[in-house]
Every structure is written in structure tokens, then in C-alpha cells.
Design an enzyme around this catalytic site. Structure first.
Site, mmCIF file in Angstrom:
data_model
loop_
_atom_site.group_PDB
_atom_site.id
_atom_site.type_symbol
_atom_site.label_atom_id
_atom_site.label_comp_id
_atom_site.label_asym_id
_atom_site.label_seq_id
_atom_site.Cartn_x
_atom_site.Cartn_y
_atom_site.Cartn_z
ATOM 1 N N PRO A 2 -24.135 9.343 -55.710
ATOM 2 C CA PRO A 2 -23.915 8.153 -54.945
ATOM 3 C C PRO A 2 -25.001 7.624 -53.590
ATOM 4 O O PRO A 2 -23.786 8.798 -52.783
ATOM 5 C CB PRO A 2 -22.287 7.518 -54.853
ATOM 6 C CG PRO A 2 -21.956 8.586 -55.189
ATOM 7 C CD PRO A 2 -22.855 10.122 -55.689
ATOM 8 N N GLU A 3 -25.618 7.087 -53.426
ATOM 9 C CA GLU A 3 -26.205 6.761 -52.267
ATOM 10 C C GLU A 3 -25.511 4.881 -51.979
ATOM 11 O O GLU A 3 -24.827 4.516 -52.421
ATOM 12 C CB GLU A 3 -27.862 6.883 -52.472
ATOM 13 C CG GLU A 3 -28.091 8.126 -52.832
ATOM 14 C CD GLU A 3 -29.589 8.323 -52.620
ATOM 15 O OE1 GLU A 3 -30.484 7.775 -52.199
ATOM 16 O OE2 GLU A 3 -30.302 9.512 -53.288
ATOM 17 N N HIS A 86 -11.472 15.349 -64.957
ATOM 18 C CA HIS A 86 -11.619 15.487 -63.542
ATOM 19 C C HIS A 86 -10.815 14.769 -62.551
ATOM 20 O O HIS A 86 -11.871 14.059 -61.566
ATOM 21 C CB HIS A 86 -13.383 15.353 -63.212
ATOM 22 C CG HIS A 86 -13.931 16.933 -64.208
ATOM 23 N ND1 HIS A 86 -13.316 18.136 -64.478
ATOM 24 C CD2 HIS A 86 -14.411 16.372 -65.282
ATOM 25 C CE1 HIS A 86 -14.156 18.564 -65.409
ATOM 26 N NE2 HIS A 86 -14.916 17.814 -65.747
ATOM 27 N N ARG A 104 -17.385 17.890 -59.589
ATOM 28 C CA ARG A 104 -17.826 19.170 -59.003
ATOM 29 C C ARG A 104 -17.144 19.550 -58.062
ATOM 30 O O ARG A 104 -16.901 20.447 -57.135
ATOM 31 C CB ARG A 104 -19.428 19.045 -58.373
ATOM 32 C CG ARG A 104 -20.392 19.450 -59.275
ATOM 33 C CD ARG A 104 -21.741 19.280 -58.909
ATOM 34 N NE ARG A 104 -22.540 19.923 -57.965
ATOM 35 C CZ ARG A 104 -22.760 20.234 -57.258
ATOM 36 N NH1 ARG A 104 -24.109 18.564 -57.640
ATOM 37 N NH2 ARG A 104 -23.943 20.624 -56.319
#
Length: 256
Positions: A2-3, A86, A104
Site C-alpha cells: 500500500p502506498e 493472518h 508477512r
DNA sequence: TCATCCCTGTGG
DNA sequence: CCACAGGGATGA
């Protein structure tokens, strides 16, 4: 992943759900985030939900809960009992919960009283500072733009896209850009960010990014991730190199 | 200014 | 199986 655009969309969609509401409980499902529950003020009513660069701030009494999604994180609004795989952090609200999902586990959460001293000006704001700021650095323009202390919010995808639109080779030292090129760069940064916002962000082939509503973004990169494919402007094959340790895509003909 | 590391998943 | 991944902190 995500930017700025993806974070901005996340904040916009989440804001009406949480603004003025009280966080009734916090559940840290990842030991790395175990410090969060005890540090939250009580009561924890959300006075504001803000984006700063790529950070997400839940503004609480005297403190902020600051989340960073890093590579694989996303926030979701859920009114169901089951948690997606997650899920790392759960913020319980009266009418539902905010889920911090992060395969992650690189994402971060911290509770702070002050925030953002190191962050550069926001990439969606006034960019007139660039003219002066770029003069001071011999770093490749691509690397310079990725450094959040210089300008906040851009990541690998949108830097590639902005440099393509501006016709600037990512290797160029920041200080070598001419006035006209800096002007093109300012316009290009705003253009790609606004396009991405309209498209609800970028979802790449792995489908990692989705909005809090669970939908994919429609932004289609012009050069990012398109090694060997034709440049949309001139047809030359897009080249991939490594710059600043990151994959870097550009058109060797259009970008000088 | 660079390499390394943090983690896990996925695609070639 | 290995290379690579949208981010960023750290230490050399």
C-alpha cells in the site's frame, strides 16, 4: 504494497465507521503487537482518523494509535465473528471491528504522543518545495523520491509511474533535474496519485491489496511490473533494473 | 550510501 | 526450489 492512494482510500472508507466511536477492546494476535492493548488510553474514543504519508493515525485522547501496513498489510471493517487468516490486531467497536490483516507480519502498530517529525511533506500537497529540495542531493531521483523523509507517501509503483509520465530516467541524480523537468515531475506525481485514487488503488496479480470493503483496485500501471512489454507511448520494451535495492521499471526511450 | 534483515506467500 | 515482492529500520 500500500502506498499513499491505497492508504488514503482505506482511511476514507473506515472513517465513517469509527469517527466518534469508542474502542471497546483491543486484541493482539501477534506477539509483535502485544504492547498495544496496555498502552491505549481509556476511554479510547476516536476523535480523528488521519493519513500521514503511508501511516494511519487513530487519534485518541492525548495519544495516537499509529498503524503502518508495510508490504502486505491491510485494514478491513468486519461485522462478523470469524476473523480472516493472518489477522494480527483487532479493534473492537460497538458496531463492528477494524481488522489489521498482514500475512508477512511486517506491519507495525505503536501508541505515541507525538508523531511524524521525520516525515517529509505529503505527496498530495503543495510540491513547490521540490525545486529547492532536489538541488541538495546527488542520489538517483528514484531513490530520493522513495525516501519518506524527503516526500511522504510515494512507493515503488507510483514513483515508477510518475517518472515515466514526467519522461525522466530514474537513474538521474536528483540535483541534475532542470526547472522544466521538476515542473513535469510535480504534475506527474499529482496525476498518478489522483488517477490511482479514482481507480481505488492498484491491485497486482497476487491480489494482495484490497479495499476495506474487500474490493480490488483498478489502477493499471504503465511501466511498473511490465518488464519486456511495450511502452504504452512508444512501444519500446520496458526495462527492469535495480536501483536502491528495488526493482525499477522504465522506458529507455521515453525517459531521459 | 549500501547491504542486510524483518516475515510469508506466490509465481516462474 | 528459488527469486522476488508494494516498506522501512539498522548498522557497517
Amino acid at each position: 504494497m500500500p502506498e499513499l492512494p491505497e492508504v488514503e482510500i482505506t482511511v476514507q472508507l473506515l472513517r465513517p465507521k469509527v469517527l466518534g466511536e469508542e474502542i471497546l477492546g483491543v486484541l493482539a494476535l501477534d506477539p509483535k503487537l502485544a504492547h498495544v492493548p496496555a498502552r491505549l488510553p481509556r476511554p479510547a474514543r476516536v476523535a480523528g482518523l488521519q493519513r500521514r504519508g503511508k501511516h494511519i493515525l487513530f487519534e485518541l485522547p492525548r495519544k495516537s494509535l499509529v498503524l503502518h501496513l508495510r508490504m502486505s498489510g491491510r485494514l478491513a471493517w468486519s461485522e462478523e465473528r470469524d476473523l480472516p487468516k493472518h489477522t494480527r490486531l483487532v479493534l473492537e467497536f460497538p458496531r463492528g471491528r477494524v481488522l489489521f490483516v498482514d500475512p508477512r507480519r511486517l506491519g507495525t502498530a505503536e501508541v505515541v504522543e507525538e508523531f511524524g517529525k521525520e516525515l517529509g511533506p505529503d505527496a498530495l500537497g503543495d510540491l513547490s518545495f521540490l525545486t529547492e529540495a532536489l538541488r541538495g542531493s546527488s542520489a538517483p531521483i528514484k531513490v530520493w523520491l522513495l525516501d519518506q523523509r524527503n516526500i511522504a507517501g510515494l512507493g515503488n509503483i507510483y514513483v515508477a509511474e510518475a517518472l515515466f509520465l514526467a519522461g525522466i530516467d530514474p537513474h538521474r541524480p536528483a540535483s541534475s533535474l532542470k526547472g522544466k523537468e521538476v515542473e513535469r515531475l510535480k504534475g506527474a506525481i499529482h496525476q498518478v496519485l489522483k488517477e490511482a485514487l479514482s481507480a481505488m488503488g492498484t491491485t497486482l496479480a497476487d491480489g494482495a491489496y484490497q479495499t476495506p470493503a474487500g474490493e480490488a483496485g483498478d489502477y493499471a500501471p504503465r511501466v511498473y511490473g511490465r518488464e519486456g512489454l511495450p511502452c504504452p507511448r512508444c512501444g519500446t520494451a520496458i526495462v527492469r533494473v535495480e536501483l536502491g535495492g528495488r526493482g525499477t521499471y522504465f522506458c529507455p526511450r521515453c525517459q531521459k
